[in-house]
Scaffold this motif. Structure first.
Motif, PDB file in Angstrom:
ATOM      1  N   ALA A 115      29.085  47.239  39.252  1.00 27.23           N
ATOM      2  CA  ALA A 115      30.204  47.137  38.157  1.00 27.23           C
ATOM      3  C   ALA A 115      29.795  45.818  37.518  1.00 27.23           C
ATOM      4  O   ALA A 115      29.682  45.835  36.362  1.00 27.23           O
ATOM      5  CB  ALA A 115      31.470  46.965  38.572  1.00 27.23           C
ATOM      6  N   GLU A 143      30.855  46.840  43.793  1.00 21.85           N
ATOM      7  CA  GLU A 143      31.243  45.669  43.024  1.00 21.85           C
ATOM      8  C   GLU A 143      30.073  45.055  42.273  1.00 21.85           C
ATOM      9  O   GLU A 143      29.947  44.692  41.212  1.00 21.85           O
ATOM     10  CB  GLU A 143      31.641  44.537  43.983  1.00 21.85           C
ATOM     11  N   ARG A 194      36.036  49.443  37.982  1.00 22.05           N
ATOM     12  CA  ARG A 194      37.073  48.796  38.421  1.00 22.05           C
ATOM     13  C   ARG A 194      38.139  49.463  38.979  1.00 22.05           C
ATOM     14  O   ARG A 194      39.111  48.981  40.019  1.00 22.05           O
ATOM     15  CB  ARG A 194      37.528  47.992  37.290  1.00 22.05           C
ATOM     16  N   HIS A 225      32.614  51.606  33.099  1.00 20.10           N
ATOM     17  CA  HIS A 225      32.918  50.135  33.673  1.00 20.10           C
ATOM     18  C   HIS A 225      34.364  50.278  34.101  1.00 20.10           C
ATOM     19  O   HIS A 225      34.806  49.597  35.208  1.00 20.10           O
ATOM     20  CB  HIS A 225      32.679  49.087  32.516  1.00 20.10           C
ATOM     21  N   GLN A 226      35.268  50.772  33.285  1.00 22.07           N
ATOM     22  CA  GLN A 226      36.956  50.711  33.584  1.00 22.07           C
ATOM     23  C   GLN A 226      36.952  51.716  34.707  1.00 22.07           C
ATOM     24  O   GLN A 226      37.839  51.251  35.646  1.00 22.07           O
ATOM     25  CB  GLN A 226      37.533  51.385  32.365  1.00 22.07           C
ATOM     26  N   GLY A 243      44.309  45.778  32.297  1.00 22.45           N
ATOM     27  CA  GLY A 243      43.087  45.268  33.469  1.00 22.45           C
ATOM     28  C   GLY A 243      43.096  43.776  34.281  1.00 22.45           C
ATOM     29  O   GLY A 243      42.402  43.535  35.059  1.00 22.45           O
ATOM     30  N   ARG A 271      28.501  45.512  33.519  1.00 22.71           N
ATOM     31  CA  ARG A 271      29.357  44.545  32.821  1.00 22.71           C
ATOM     32  C   ARG A 271      28.115  43.693  31.850  1.00 22.71           C
ATOM     33  O   ARG A 271      28.288  43.397  30.678  1.00 22.71           O
ATOM     34  CB  ARG A 271      30.255  43.852  33.124  1.00 22.71           C
ATOM     35  N   TRP A 298      37.325  42.772  39.443  1.00 25.77           N
ATOM     36  CA  TRP A 298      35.937  42.548  38.628  1.00 25.77           C
ATOM     37  C   TRP A 298      34.657  42.599  39.573  1.00 25.77           C
ATOM     38  O   TRP A 298      35.050  42.402  40.632  1.00 25.77           O
ATOM     39  CB  TRP A 298      35.966  41.091  38.081  1.00 25.77           C
ATOM     40  N   GLY A 299      33.717  43.273  38.871  1.00 20.42           N
ATOM     41  CA  GLY A 299      32.432  43.258  39.689  1.00 20.42           C
ATOM     42  C   GLY A 299      31.800  42.034  39.679  1.00 20.42           C
ATOM     43  O   GLY A 299      32.253  41.182  39.235  1.00 20.42           O
ATOM     44  N   LEU A 324      43.020  44.437  37.965  1.00 23.21           N
ATOM     45  CA  LEU A 324      41.762  45.223  38.268  1.00 23.21           C
ATOM     46  C   LEU A 324      40.741  44.359  38.859  1.00 23.21           C
ATOM     47  O   LEU A 324      40.617  43.284  38.396  1.00 23.21           O
ATOM     48  CB  LEU A 324      41.025  46.129  37.285  1.00 23.21           C
TER      49      LEU A 324
END
Length: 356
Positions: free
Chosen positions: A196, A193, A176, A172-173, A343, A200, A348-349, A346
């Motif tokens: 991700a 996107e 992003r 996940h990180q 974060g 999440r 987001w999805g 960064l």
């Protein structure tokens, strides 16, 4: 030639300037001429820990050495975008585990974005983009309908549908960071996107989609460290199992109920605490593992069996030192490290409840 600025690596009770320099030198001493960073000389390299050590070098201002580490990955990427799980002493032609692990492959996106933020080197980002792109595409081929990511492709090329919470949280990180790279290059990746966001959602709402590894401390804090859980969700998760995993004055257990604390898990928990805004507790954790420091090499022992008062295993690993340096760098305000693990900047999805 300028001297790297490392004042952000000085932390009371954790590192003096001299100790920080020794730890950085310890990692550099293990790095091979071709850029590979094995656990220690004579042991193996895996792509995740190799990247973690490279990130620590960037946090210390050793940008040329870090770049050589990333170029090692670029040169030795498999045609399908993956890397093997282990290479003997970092020798690309001596593969000791021909499986391919999804979180190992994805982590290059975190390292490349961290290096770019630390250096502002657009040429490097352009050069590494095809490597990052191919790695992310390989990883997403293992994503399951529920959003979670299968953790491994076997020696025979057969992918597994089983997902690990720790590995998926790390991915996940990485997704992003990959999206941040794509955004910087003005190359939109809407499929990433969506991937991700689905990942999440699975981490936050569907623990049943992951293998039960509740005994491992990484499954406890990695959803926070990987940025999937934030705010009150993150705080609630950490508080719930604090007493299960944290041994006051010694560090963090790797797995309960074993009487074994490990430096890597402890430093990563400190990073997660810092990301939650709990710098005081993060500092306490880092101070508690200084019994793992080897004063001669500047590196850190992997772990300590406190019932026997024994260092185990007898290995000084670059990734343990790397994780500690990154945690110290975050507490010290190093901008690139703060951006990657905090974060806030960064992308987001696109989290949508499409998976139930």
């Amino acid at each position: 030639m300028t001297t790297p600025r490392t004042e952000h690596l000085v932390l009371p009770g954790v590192l003096t300037a001299e100790q920080a320099a020794a730890t950085v030198a310890g990692i550099l001493a293990v790095q091979r001429e071709d850029g590979a960073i094995p656990w220690f000389r004579g042991h193996h390299l895996d792509p995740w820990d190799h990247t973690e050590a490279a990130m620590a070098l960037d946090a210390a201002g050793e940008h040329e050495a870090a770049e050589r580490a990333y170029l090692w990955l670029a040169r030795h990427q498999n045609e399908d975008g993956s890397w093997y799980a282990a290479y003997a002493d970092g020798a690309f032609d001596d593969v000791t585990d021909t499986g391919r692990e999804s979180n190992f492959v994805a982590y290059i996106a975190v390292g490349v974005w961290h290096h770019y933020l630390a250096t502002g080197d657009d040429t490097f980002l352009d050069r590494m983009w095809p490597t990052v792109y191919a790695a992310v595409e390989w990883v997403l081929r293992l994503q399951q309908p529920g959003g979670q990511i299968g953790w491994r492709q076997g020696d025979d090329g057969t992918p597994t549908a089983d997902a690990l919470l720790t590995g998926s949280s790390s991915i996940h990180q990485a997704l992003r960071c990959a999206l941040a790279i794509a955004e910087q290059r003005e190359e939109a990746q809407p499929d990433w996107e969506l991937a991700a966001g689905a990942l999440r959602h699975a981490i936050r709402r569907h623990p049943e989609r992951f293998l039960d590894k509740d005994r491992y401390s990484m499954d406890w804090y990695y959803p926070v460290l990987g940025g999937a859980l934030t705010g009150t969700e993150a705080k609630s998760r950490i508080e719930a199992d604090w007493q299960r995993f944290v041994v006051p004055g010694l560090g963090v257990r790797c797995v309960v109920p074993n009487p074994w604390v490990t430096g890597g898990e402890s430093a990563e928990l400190a990073l997660a605490l810092w990301a939650m805004g709990e710098s005081d507790r993060a500092l306490e954790i880092l101070q508690s593992i200084q019994h793992l420091r080897d004063s001669e090499s500047g590196l850190y022992w992997t772990g300590f069996v406190f019932e026997d008062q024994a260092i185990w295993p007898q290995e000084l690993t670059t990734w343990t030192a790397g994780s500690l340096l990154l945690a110290v760098a975050a507490l010290g305000g190093h901008e690139a490290t703060c951006a990657v693990f905090g974060g806030e900047q960064l992308p987001w999805g696109l989290e949508v409840d499409c998976c139930g």
